[in-house]
Design a protein around this motif. Sequence first.
Motif, PDB file in Angstrom:
ATOM      1  N   ARG A 165       0.815  -1.212   0.000  1.00 37.67           N
ATOM      2  CA  ARG A 165       0.000   0.000   0.000  1.00 37.67           C
ATOM      3  C   ARG A 165       0.847   1.259   0.000  1.00 37.67           C
ATOM      4  N   SER A 166       2.111   1.136  -0.428  1.00 37.97           N
ATOM      5  CA  SER A 166       2.988   2.301  -0.474  1.00 37.97           C
ATOM      6  C   SER A 166       3.970   2.128  -1.621  1.00 37.97           C
ATOM      7  N   ASP A 167       4.721   3.182  -1.909  1.00 36.02           N
ATOM      8  CA  ASP A 167       5.686   3.118  -2.996  1.00 36.02           C
ATOM      9  C   ASP A 167       6.818   2.158  -2.662  1.00 36.02           C
ATOM     10  N   GLY A 168       7.425   1.593  -3.716  1.00 31.39           N
ATOM     11  CA  GLY A 168       8.494   0.631  -3.555  1.00 31.39           C
ATOM     12  C   GLY A 168       9.846   1.279  -3.313  1.00 31.39           C
ATOM     13  N   PRO A 169      10.926   0.497  -3.458  1.00 34.19           N
ATOM     14  CA  PRO A 169      12.275   1.021  -3.197  1.00 34.19           C
ATOM     15  C   PRO A 169      12.673   2.109  -4.186  1.00 34.19           C
TER      16      PRO A 169
ATOM     17  N   TYR B 257       5.739   3.699 -12.533  1.00 33.27           N
ATOM     18  CA  TYR B 257       6.697   4.034 -11.482  1.00 33.27           C
ATOM     19  C   TYR B 257       6.118   5.174 -10.649  1.00 33.27           C
ATOM     20  N   ALA B 258       6.551   5.272  -9.413  1.00 34.96           N
ATOM     21  CA  ALA B 258       6.117   6.342  -8.521  1.00 34.96           C
ATOM     22  C   ALA B 258       7.183   7.424  -8.466  1.00 34.96           C
ATOM     23  N   ILE B 259       6.739   8.659  -8.483  1.00 37.16           N
ATOM     24  CA  ILE B 259       7.645   9.800  -8.385  1.00 37.16           C
ATOM     25  C   ILE B 259       7.242  10.589  -7.138  1.00 37.16           C
ATOM     26  N   GLN B 260       8.188  10.768  -6.229  1.00 33.26           N
ATOM     27  CA  GLN B 260       7.891  11.374  -4.932  1.00 33.26           C
ATOM     28  C   GLN B 260       8.798  12.589  -4.705  1.00 33.26           C
ATOM     29  N   ARG B 261       8.202  13.701  -4.317  1.00 36.01           N
ATOM     30  CA  ARG B 261       8.995  14.895  -3.992  1.00 36.01           C
ATOM     31  C   ARG B 261       9.541  14.776  -2.574  1.00 36.01           C
TER      32      ARG B 261
ATOM     33  N   GLU C 296      12.500  11.734  -5.997  1.00 35.11           N
ATOM     34  CA  GLU C 296      12.846  10.320  -5.962  1.00 35.11           C
ATOM     35  C   GLU C 296      11.984   9.565  -6.965  1.00 35.11           C
ATOM     36  N   VAL C 297      12.617   8.696  -7.736  1.00 41.08           N
ATOM     37  CA  VAL C 297      11.893   7.791  -8.622  1.00 41.08           C
ATOM     38  C   VAL C 297      11.883   6.423  -7.950  1.00 41.08           C
ATOM     39  N   ARG C 298      10.694   5.918  -7.704  1.00 42.85           N
ATOM     40  CA  ARG C 298      10.554   4.669  -6.953  1.00 42.85           C
ATOM     41  C   ARG C 298       9.865   3.593  -7.781  1.00 42.85           C
ATOM     42  N   ASP C 299      10.171   2.371  -7.433  1.00 36.64           N
ATOM     43  CA  ASP C 299       9.410   1.267  -8.006  1.00 36.64           C
ATOM     44  C   ASP C 299       7.965   1.403  -7.541  1.00 36.64           C
ATOM     45  N   TRP C 300       7.025   1.042  -8.375  1.00 34.05           N
ATOM     46  CA  TRP C 300       5.606   1.198  -8.044  1.00 34.05           C
ATOM     47  C   TRP C 300       5.131  -0.045  -7.288  1.00 34.05           C
ATOM     48  N   ASP C 301       4.722   0.153  -6.029  1.00 33.89           N
ATOM     49  CA  ASP C 301       4.327  -0.992  -5.205  1.00 33.89           C
ATOM     50  C   ASP C 301       3.021  -0.745  -4.456  1.00 33.89           C
TER      51      ASP C 301
END
Length: 530
Positions: A288-292, A351-355, A361-366
């Motif tokens: 339920r959250s972004d990956g590594p 992919y997830a992008i987080q400020r 940060e570019v994260r794996d989508w999880d």
Amino acid sequence: MKPTRVSRKKEAWAEADQYRWAIYWLLIAVCLGGSIGRTLAVSGEHGRHPFLSANDRSRWATVRSLVDHHTFAIDDVIQDRYWDSIDKVYHLGPDGKYHYYSSKPPLMSVVLAGEYWLIKNVMGIEIAQHPFYVGRAIMIFTNSLLLLGLIWPTILIVERYAKSDFARVGIVATVCFGTFLTTYAVTINNHLLAATSVAIALYCGLRVWCDGCSEAWYFLGAGFFAACAAVNDLPAFSFFGLLGLALLIKRPLPTLLYGIPAAIVILAVSLGTNYIAHQSWRPPYAHRSDGPVLGKVATKLHGPLDQQELPAAIREVLAEMDVVLSDEAQIITRETGSRWVLLDHGIDRRYAIQRTDSGIEVRDWDDWYDYDTSYWKPGVKKGVDEGEPSRAWYAFHVILGHHGILSLTPVWLLTILGLGLWLGEKGASRQVAAFIVLLTVVCVLFYIFRPLKDRNYGGMTSGFRWAFWLIPLWLTAMIPVLDRWRKWWWGQRIFAALLLFSAISASYSGLNPWIHPWIYNYLGYLGWLP
């Protein structure tokens, strides 16, 4: 030759036993008959199917997909809106493409799929064409067995540890009519299964702890069914752990030889089916959250990202991970100025992008619940699913309010009295009471202190369903009270009134447990709810 006083007393006891067992069988027959009758009567939206909510449709979609399409992915099934469910997740499948899956633990669906496979291959009936016939046949067979598995250990417990017929018959009547477990017997769900598993494991555990039994069957039963309860209802892991510790202290060698291996079997099967279904050891609700983090960009790109532009720096970060985006890559804003999703239909990746304070940060989508049509995204949920902002108010409604454990089923007030009586005694009774108190407090506090998004009383449900697995423990704790009230007319009437009120609450949603409790609906009618 006249019978002696001792022989006459034995004859009287035998006759009393016969009457009591006759009452047990009558209660079982009425309970099962009512459950089967209500199952035959239920129908879902517009009467098109016998499935009553998103919760059970999620499992049924997996059952149908496993047998008819040979996959855990439910994409093909949910194209029919009468089979669709909000209880689903979206993630990469073994074929390297994204698919929808049920968010429910898959083990139960696999077992039900086995029943459907037999029906389809023996009788030639498919659930897509005949959902009522197939669905009701599976529900009646499965839930009747679970009800028997719940009632029978309860009878064995009261026969062994209760001292009066009033307590024995009263507790069996309560399990048959005064709890929400019989309410949920018209739908496929994990709560009845978990409670049945607790009942069996509790009986086995009591025989070891209170009676000193060392037969292998008690340890096998305690280990297997305590683990079964845990994998079907997350808070029941506390029961599994505490019971295992108690048996290890009482009888270490049989626990190690029989109890632990039996538990390992069901734990391994549960983990294995979850991995086969999702290619992950973690269950869906743990995603339920972004990956590594895959890479970082020092500059702040939230401006272009909010404009749904894809900066070259993001492409470069992913290129370092050997990911080449296609021309179809696009940015979708999830939280303005702070979080975005990079979606590329060309290569079927996201992919997830987080400020962050230092950049992007570019994260794996999880986050498997973050898909376009997800009901669980911020701002989409409505009603009780939005969560109760006040934790204190939530605690009140869980215990005494519109979803209250005590307000809906006040028969549990006798459980509180019984626990108090046992705690005042010495020996095994005090230890059993402490066991029940600890598990109850842990379970209730676990849900009270959940974050806002999880403080929703279990969603659209007729009771606080996350505590239903505790019901066999609460029934057992009623024994000392009813034993003392067996000769007191006022006590008998109080028990009858509490059981009647509890039975009314349970029967209010007898045709569909996936509705709000009557107290909640009445408060809404009065305009006292937001």
